[in-house]
Design an enzyme around this catalytic site. Structure first.
Site, PDB file in Angstrom:
ATOM      1  N   GLU A  28      -6.142 -10.339  -2.129  1.00 42.17           N
ATOM      2  CA  GLU A  28      -6.935 -10.188  -0.889  1.00 42.17           C
ATOM      3  C   GLU A  28      -8.423 -10.064  -1.208  1.00 42.17           C
ATOM      4  OE1 GLU A  28      -5.462  -7.084   1.679  1.00 42.17           O
ATOM      5  OE2 GLU A  28      -3.368  -7.551   1.261  1.00 42.17           O
ATOM      6  N   GLU A  56       0.795  -1.238   0.000  1.00 43.54           N
ATOM      7  CA  GLU A  56       0.000   0.000   0.000  1.00 43.54           C
ATOM      8  C   GLU A  56       0.828   1.288   0.000  1.00 43.54           C
ATOM      9  OE1 GLU A  56      -2.784  -0.523   3.257  1.00 43.54           O
ATOM     10  OE2 GLU A  56      -3.836  -2.113   2.184  1.00 43.54           O
ATOM     11  N   HIS A  96     -10.386  -5.609  -2.614  1.00 39.27           N
ATOM     12  CA  HIS A  96     -11.425  -5.476  -1.584  1.00 39.27           C
ATOM     13  C   HIS A  96     -12.573  -4.678  -2.198  1.00 39.27           C
ATOM     14  CE1 HIS A  96      -9.002  -7.218   1.566  1.00 39.27           C
ATOM     15  NE2 HIS A  96      -8.011  -6.393   1.285  1.00 39.27           N
ATOM     16  N   ASP A 145     -12.242  -9.912  -1.501  1.00 40.67           N
ATOM     17  CA  ASP A 145     -13.543 -10.084  -0.833  1.00 40.67           C
ATOM     18  C   ASP A 145     -14.498  -9.044  -1.421  1.00 40.67           C
ATOM     19  OD1 ASP A 145     -12.659  -7.776   0.604  1.00 40.67           O
ATOM     20  OD2 ASP A 145     -12.281  -8.923   2.439  1.00 40.67           O
ATOM     21  N   ASN A 202       2.087  -4.622  -3.396  1.00 48.52           N
ATOM     22  CA  ASN A 202       0.676  -4.992  -3.255  1.00 48.52           C
ATOM     23  C   ASN A 202      -0.119  -3.734  -2.893  1.00 48.52           C
ATOM     24  OD1 ASN A 202      -1.323  -7.158  -2.867  1.00 48.52           O
ATOM     25  ND2 ASN A 202      -1.169  -6.743  -0.659  1.00 48.52           N
TER      26      ASN A 202
HETATM   27  C1  XIL Z   1      -6.161  -6.771   7.933  1.00 45.71           C
HETATM   28  C2  XIL Z   1      -6.454  -8.001   8.786  1.00 45.71           C
HETATM   29  O1  XIL Z   1      -7.342  -8.853   8.121  1.00 45.71           O
HETATM   30  C3  XIL Z   1      -7.038  -7.592  10.121  1.00 45.71           C
HETATM   31  O2  XIL Z   1      -7.170  -8.719  10.975  1.00 45.71           O
HETATM   32  C4  XIL Z   1      -6.152  -6.546  10.777  1.00 45.71           C
HETATM   33  O3  XIL Z   1      -6.768  -6.095  11.962  1.00 45.71           O
HETATM   34  C5  XIL Z   1      -5.924  -5.383   9.841  1.00 45.71           C
HETATM   35  O4  XIL Z   1      -5.370  -5.860   8.631  1.00 45.71           O
HETATM   36  N1  XIL Z   1      -4.943  -4.783   3.381  1.00 45.71           N
HETATM   37  C6  XIL Z   1      -3.919  -5.615   3.774  1.00 45.71           C
HETATM   38  C7  XIL Z   1      -4.145  -6.573   4.884  1.00 45.71           C
HETATM   39  O5  XIL Z   1      -2.867  -5.625   3.128  1.00 45.71           O
HETATM   40  O6  XIL Z   1      -2.959  -6.831   5.601  1.00 45.71           O
HETATM   41  C8  XIL Z   1      -5.229  -6.122   5.812  1.00 45.71           C
HETATM   42  O7  XIL Z   1      -5.479  -7.155   6.770  1.00 45.71           O
HETATM   43  C9  XIL Z   1      -6.470  -5.783   5.040  1.00 45.71           C
HETATM   44  C10 XIL Z   1      -6.212  -4.657   4.062  1.00 45.71           C
END
Ligand code: XIL
Length: 401
Positions: free
Chosen positions: A322, A217, A294, A324, A258
């Site tokens: 990641e 990020e 996401h 969802d 990422n």
């Molecule tokens: C999230 C986890 O799922 C949570 O349990 C934690 O509290 C915060 O981080 N982007 C990412 C991940 O790269 O590492 C994050 O994971 C979600 C957003």
């Protein structure tokens, strides 16, 4: 002068001439310069044009696909899932390396029903640690490393026959205060990043560790650089500092950057394309870009394929890292049906890009999803519901492959 040049040239040939790749290691693909034969008992099998892997000869395909999952039944839209195909089987039948999920021992260690699904390799061929490899978990005090939870994740993957994506080395979040509040100068922070990345990556080095999200990020949504302790102290150089430290720590791991909101064409995607391009031009090691994905039901990207193709044209692979797709609660039959379509839309764009090597969901069940605690009033983002029952979204993923 002449002699030493000849000697160097000869030396550089030696490892390629004699080495055989270890079990599960890479043995071919665009840009691959390492071993192309495998140790005894393993065969080099092409996953896609970017990646061939040493897999047990006993499970190497002979003529037709051995993974199954090619002809799923996908007739449902409102109720539960009806497909009999597993997600990893479907991904492999589409020529991908894996379908995976994020998880941690805090979940599979105490939930037998969850663990039973997690270890089904027809569903998951890859695991990503949700939190256990982040900076606050692994180096909570300067120079004190704790790898217990990360080791548990790797042990689980190994026991199940799954590969692992390491996550992550350098990120502004989940960072211990000794890093954020240390007021380090450029020399000190450079050394801190180098020590963290190289210790982390070398600790987990091994045949099942496929890739690392070295940088997580880095950008704001408008494509400008995120202001954090790394950027504010070192400027953009922190990216190459991290990547350069990770490479020798595990030369066979794919090194990724990422991010989220790079899935749509626009300023942030352009910033990432430009970053990869400049790293390549400068000879900084970079192998892949992770698209977090996401998403929100009804709002998934339809231009991700274009961005992925822009990335692969630069000579890096891409992955969905990641995934969802959340909705405003409560869920309805219509929302679940739209979510099924949305999962299919997302996965089909990865399928269409040969350099998109796999996809990972950010946990497979609503029972443990990070969404409700992060996005107020939203949830039900995963392909399994909170009772560990497959949703229509599961069919959507299979259909996408
Ligand atoms: C999230 C986890 O799922 C949570 O349990 C934690 O509290 C915060 O981080 N982007 C990412 C991940 O790269 O590492 C994050 O994971 C979600 C957003």
């Amino acid at each position: 002068m002449k002699l030493s040049a000849t000697f160097t040239a000869l030396l550089s040939l030696v490892p390629f001439a004699v080495a055989q790749q270890a079990a599960w290691g890479q043995c071919g693909g665009i840009g691959w310069t390492g071993a192309t034969t495998c140790v005894s008992g393993y065969a080099c099998v092409e996953t896609n044009e970017y990646y061939s892997q040493c897999i047990p000869s006993s499970s190497a395909p002979t003529s037709s696909s051995s993974q199954g999952g090619g002809t799923p039944t996908t007739t449902s839209s409102g109720g539960g899932a009806t497909s009999t195909a597993g997600l990893n089987s479907a991904a492999k039948a589409a020529g991908k390396m894996y379908f995976g999920t994020a998880t941690d021992e805090s979940e599979f260690g105490s939930d037998a029903a969850y663990a039973a699904i997690l270890k089904e390799t027809t569903e998951f061929g890859q695991l990503t640690p949700l939190n256990s490899m982040k900076w606050d978990s692994t180096e909570p005090e300067r120079g004190t490393f704790t790898f217990t939870a990360g080791d548990q994740l790797v042990a689980e993957a190994k026991a199940n026959g799954q590969i692992v994506r390491g996550h992550n080395c350098v990120w502004y979040n989940q960072l211990p205060s000794w890093v954020t509040s240390g007021n380090f100068n450029t020399t000190a922070l450079t050394s801190i990043i180098q020590t963290h990345c190289s210790t982390l990556v070398s600790h987990f080095k091994g045949e099942i560790l496929y890739a690392w999200d070295v940088i997580n990020e880095p950008f704001n949504d408008d494509g400008t650089w995120r202001s954090d302790v790394f950027y504010n102290t070192l400027g953009t150089s922190y990216v190459s500092i991290g990547l350069n430290a990770a490479r020798p720590a595990d030369p066979s791991a794919k090194l990724y950057i990422n991010d989220y909101n790079i899935e749509n064409t626009g300023a942030k995607a352009t910033a990432m394309v430009n970053l990869v391009s400049s790293l390549k031009a400068a000879g900084v090691p970079i192998d892949g870009v992770g698209f977090q994905c996401h998403f929100i039901v009804g709002e998934v990207s339809t231009t991700m394929q274009t961005v992925m193709e822009q990335m692969t044209a630069l000579g890096v692979e891409v992955a969905i890292t990641e995934l969802d797709i959340r909705m405003t609660l409560p869920s309805t039959t219509a929302l679940l049906a739209q979510q099924q379509k949305d999962y299919e839309t997302v996965i089909s764009q990865c399928k269409a890009v040969s350099g998109c090597i796999g996809a990972t969901v950010w946990d497979f069940t609503d029972k443990y999803s990070w969404v409700p605690s992060t996005f107020s009033g939203q949830g039900d983002a995963c392909p399994w519901d909170s009772n560990l029952v497959k949703k229509p979204a599961h069919d959507g993923i299979v259909a996408g492959f």
